[in-house]
Design a protein around this motif. Structure first.
Motif, PDB file in Angstrom:
ATOM      1  N   LEU A 162       0.824  -1.204   0.000  1.00  0.00           N
ATOM      2  CA  LEU A 162       0.000   0.000   0.000  1.00  0.00           C
ATOM      3  C   LEU A 162       0.863   1.261   0.000  1.00  0.00           C
ATOM      4  O   LEU A 162       1.946   1.282   0.606  1.00  0.00           O
ATOM      5  CB  LEU A 162      -0.924   0.001   1.217  1.00  0.00           C
ATOM      6  N   PHE A 163       0.339   2.320  -0.661  1.00  0.00           N
ATOM      7  CA  PHE A 163       1.071   3.580  -0.781  1.00  0.00           C
ATOM      8  C   PHE A 163       0.101   4.746  -0.559  1.00  0.00           C
ATOM      9  O   PHE A 163      -1.098   4.665  -0.884  1.00  0.00           O
ATOM     10  CB  PHE A 163       1.709   3.718  -2.164  1.00  0.00           C
ATOM     11  N   ASP A 164       0.684   5.850  -0.028  1.00  0.00           N
ATOM     12  CA  ASP A 164      -0.110   7.078   0.113  1.00  0.00           C
ATOM     13  C   ASP A 164      -0.267   7.794  -1.223  1.00  0.00           C
ATOM     14  O   ASP A 164      -1.334   8.327  -1.537  1.00  0.00           O
ATOM     15  CB  ASP A 164       0.564   8.026   1.126  1.00  0.00           C
ATOM     16  N   LEU A 165       0.837   7.822  -1.987  1.00  0.00           N
ATOM     17  CA  LEU A 165       0.848   8.574  -3.234  1.00  0.00           C
ATOM     18  C   LEU A 165       0.802   7.638  -4.442  1.00  0.00           C
ATOM     19  O   LEU A 165       1.452   6.579  -4.460  1.00  0.00           O
ATOM     20  CB  LEU A 165       2.101   9.451  -3.313  1.00  0.00           C
ATOM     21  N   LYS A 166       0.070   8.046  -5.452  1.00  0.00           N
ATOM     22  CA  LYS A 166      -0.075   7.233  -6.651  1.00  0.00           C
ATOM     23  C   LYS A 166       1.255   7.083  -7.380  1.00  0.00           C
ATOM     24  O   LYS A 166       1.558   6.012  -7.905  1.00  0.00           O
ATOM     25  CB  LYS A 166      -1.112   7.857  -7.584  1.00  0.00           C
ATOM     26  N   ARG A 167       2.086   8.188  -7.382  1.00  0.00           N
ATOM     27  CA  ARG A 167       3.359   8.098  -8.110  1.00  0.00           C
ATOM     28  C   ARG A 167       4.293   7.068  -7.476  1.00  0.00           C
ATOM     29  O   ARG A 167       5.055   6.400  -8.167  1.00  0.00           O
ATOM     30  CB  ARG A 167       4.025   9.472  -8.175  1.00  0.00           C
ATOM     31  N   ASP A 168       4.229   6.935  -6.136  1.00  0.00           N
ATOM     32  CA  ASP A 168       5.046   5.910  -5.478  1.00  0.00           C
ATOM     33  C   ASP A 168       4.554   4.507  -5.858  1.00  0.00           C
ATOM     34  O   ASP A 168       5.362   3.578  -6.055  1.00  0.00           O
ATOM     35  CB  ASP A 168       4.996   6.091  -3.960  1.00  0.00           C
ATOM     36  N   ALA A 169       3.255   4.362  -5.934  1.00  0.00           N
ATOM     37  CA  ALA A 169       2.691   3.069  -6.320  1.00  0.00           C
ATOM     38  C   ALA A 169       3.093   2.716  -7.747  1.00  0.00           C
ATOM     39  O   ALA A 169       3.455   1.567  -8.052  1.00  0.00           O
ATOM     40  CB  ALA A 169       1.177   3.094  -6.188  1.00  0.00           C
TER      41      ALA A 169
END
Length: 413
Positions: free
Chosen positions: A46-53
């Protein structure tokens, strides 16, 4: 490896056309990446930011993420190395015949094709290509099934051991591949060709040819023949096929006696000509006595065996040595390369079949497990009989004329 938005459902509000908030909306991390780790287990992160995902998803897809990296030792493990470990871990529970057969099949049929390949690199295409080469060599259907079954078993174990993510054999429909192939022999000698072979074979092996052509014995059964009533009962005209000669230096230190091919032990008629050849062999060549292990009863016994067929130096015969002798005899007799000792068994069976012997009797003579095997192999040699025209109608008319109703002219309806 999709990226999921956990805060919104995939469907939209039919009125506003806006995404519908999920029950998790506004709570916890929003973006989820699903991927398969190095052991092919399903995972998620799981990630907070879409770019990290998106960055993590790309790393997984390209194989550089630590979570999906395969250890170098695992990536370089060859099929040959794994097959060796697989065999060593299991052979203590195998029967003697299995301990002999599996290493031999590995060495001759699997390792040449896959031994040096990294086990993780073997694909469905590789397996299909291997099967194609076996069939091109006219490998018998039963042997192809045996080799493929062994290969699939090893690869299944590799999946369980997490040496590979999945088994490429699972995509093979072997029954469909073998459909259209039959048991019909590729080549059967004529009577003249059999007699020509008898002429070129040395005297000490001539009776072996007669046992193949006149009794339908397999090579191992012939080499396992011994003097005395255990195998040949001349008084009652019976041949007892109760053993075959095998060779296994690893488990018996050499030669031993085992039961014939599964389900094919039995007593058959001793042909008068074959009996004459065996008697002449005993008088002119004789038998040689050896102390041999014997597992025909299910337990290991050791005792003297008066073997009928040995080399010119009085040694027992291995399959390899026999093959060398056979190649010379076959060439001298003008036989094709397809002509093997088993071709004599085909000659025996087709001669019986084409001369009107009932298929059930041919099955008994060949000691096949069931009639289906006999018919699938030799159905083309069944004598062709023309069906009389009008047979059924004439029989019904005769029966109609003999009925009481017709005879008295009374209507009993």
């Amino acid at each position: 490896m999709p990226i999921d938005d956990l805060w919104y459902l995939k469907k939209r509000d039919p009125d506003t056309k806006k995404p519908i908030p999920s029950k998790r909306h506004g709570r916890g991390k929003r973006w989820r990446v699903r991927y398969a780790d190095a052991d092919n287990n399903d995972r998620e992160r799981l990630f907070d930011l879409k770019r990290d995902a998106e960055t993590f998803d790309l790393a997984c897809r390209s194989g550089v993420a630590p979570e999906v990296l395969v250890k170098r030792a695992e990536a370089e493990l060859t099929f040959g190395e794994y097959a060796q470990r697989w065999r060593e871990a299991r052979e203590s529970g195998w029967s003697t015949e299995t301990r002999r057969r599996i290493p031999q099949n590995l060495r001759k049929h699997l390792l040449p094709a896959f031994g040096e390949k990294a086990i993780r690199s073997i694909t469905l295409t590789d397996v299909l290509f291997w099967l194609g080469r076996l069939l091109d060599k006219q490998t018998p259907k039963s042997s192809v099934s045996l080799y493929f079954g062994l290969f699939k078993t090893i690869m299944n174990a590799a999946v369980i051991d997490k040496a590979i993510p999945d088994n490429p054999c699972n995509g093979v429909k072997l029954a469909q591949i073998l459909r259209g192939l039959s048991r019909v022999p590729k080549w059967v000698p004529t009577g003249d060709q059999v007699l020509r072979l008898v002429e070129v074979v040395p005297r000490r092996f001539r009776a072996a040819i007669w046992l193949g052509a006149g009794e339908g014995l397999r090579l191992g059964e012939v080499l396992g023949m011994e003097a005395g009533s255990r195998c040949a009962d001349y008084e009652h005209g019976e041949l007892h096929v109760v053993q075959q000669l095998r060779h296994s230096p690893e488990h018996f230190g050499g030669f031993y006696l085992s039961p014939p091919k599964s389900g094919s032990a039995g007593t058959v008629d001793l042909d008068a000509v074959v009996a004459e050849e065996l008697t002449a062999h005993l008088h002119e060549v004789g038998a040689a006595e050896f102390e041999l292990p014997d597992i025909t009863t299910g337990e290991r016994l050791t005792g003297p065996v008066a073997v009928l067929f040995t080399s010119a130096r009085g040694k027992l015969l291995t399959d390899t040595y026999w093959s060398e002798l056979w190649a010379d005899w076959r060439q001298a007799a003008g036989w094709p390369k397809e002509g093997t000792f088993h071709s004599l068994r085909h000659f025996f069976a087709t001669t019986l079949m084409s001369n009107g012997v009932e298929p059930q009797e041919v099955q008994k003579a060949l000691r096949h497990a069931n009639l289906r095997i006999t018919l699938e192999t030799y159905v083309h040699w069944l004598p062709k009989k023309d069906r009389p025209r009008g047979l059924v109608g004439n029989l019904l008319r005769q029966a109609d004329g003999k009925s009481p109703e017709r005879a008295t002219g009374q209507d009993q309806s």
